[in-house]
Enzyme design. Structure first.
Site, PDB file in Angstrom:
ATOM      1  CG  HIS A   1      42.374  23.933  49.571  1.00 34.85           C
ATOM      2  ND1 HIS A   1      43.525  23.344  49.106  1.00 34.85           N
ATOM      3  CD2 HIS A   1      41.874  24.651  48.548  1.00 34.85           C
ATOM      4  CE1 HIS A   1      43.721  23.696  47.840  1.00 34.85           C
ATOM      5  NE2 HIS A   1      42.728  24.487  47.478  1.00 34.85           N
TER       6      HIS A   1
ATOM      7  CG  HIS B   1      43.255  33.007  45.331  1.00 32.38           C
ATOM      8  ND1 HIS B   1      42.699  31.947  44.656  1.00 32.38           N
ATOM      9  CD2 HIS B   1      44.488  33.190  44.803  1.00 32.38           C
ATOM     10  CE1 HIS B   1      43.566  31.505  43.757  1.00 32.38           C
ATOM     11  NE2 HIS B   1      44.653  32.233  43.826  1.00 32.38           N
TER      12      HIS B   1
ATOM     13  CG  HIS C   1      43.187  28.016  47.158  1.00 31.42           C
ATOM     14  ND1 HIS C   1      42.816  27.098  46.210  1.00 31.42           N
ATOM     15  CD2 HIS C   1      42.472  29.142  46.896  1.00 31.42           C
ATOM     16  CE1 HIS C   1      41.910  27.632  45.415  1.00 31.42           C
ATOM     17  NE2 HIS C   1      41.685  28.874  45.798  1.00 31.42           N
ATOM     18  CB  VAL C   2      46.807  32.185  48.051  1.00 37.75           C
ATOM     19  CG1 VAL C   2      47.519  33.399  47.503  1.00 37.75           C
ATOM     20  CG2 VAL C   2      45.320  32.462  48.206  1.00 37.75           C
ATOM     21  CG  HIS C   3      49.956  29.023  43.613  1.00 40.58           C
ATOM     22  ND1 HIS C   3      49.940  28.546  42.340  1.00 40.58           N
ATOM     23  CD2 HIS C   3      49.269  28.113  44.360  1.00 40.58           C
ATOM     24  CE1 HIS C   3      49.290  27.398  42.305  1.00 40.58           C
ATOM     25  NE2 HIS C   3      48.868  27.125  43.516  1.00 40.58           N
TER      26      HIS C   3
END
Length: 84
Positions: free
Chosen positions: A10, A20, A47-49
């Site tokens: 994730h 993040h 998770h990181v956009h």
């Protein structure tokens, strides 16, 4: 014979996003050696956009036997890109 060994996690273990930073560090410390010994080719994370790709890496250093790390965190994102 297995042509590719792929892992999905994730939170990314490697990323340059300041928002993040180090979020996946505890699982990274517990699992990176196992993935290296298993000769994993690619690690996908979300998770990181934002999108980011690293060269083959192990223990925070380029390593020709380590996996390629790819962050693919934009699918279905409604929050906008994480630009930091």
């Amino acid at each position: 014979m297995t042509p590719w060994v792929v892992v999905v996690v994730h939170a990314p273990w490697y990323n340059t996003n300041s928002t993040h930073k180090c979020e996946g560090e505890s699982i990274w410390k517990a699992m990176e050696e196992l993935l290296y010994k298993a000769r994993v080719d690619i690690v996908f994370s979300g998770h990181v956009h934002a999108y980011e790709q690293f060269t083959r890496i192990y223990d925070k250093k380029p390593n020709p036997c380590g996996p390629v790390y790819i962050t693919i965190g934009d699918g279905g994102n409604r929050d906008g890109l994480a630009l930091k």
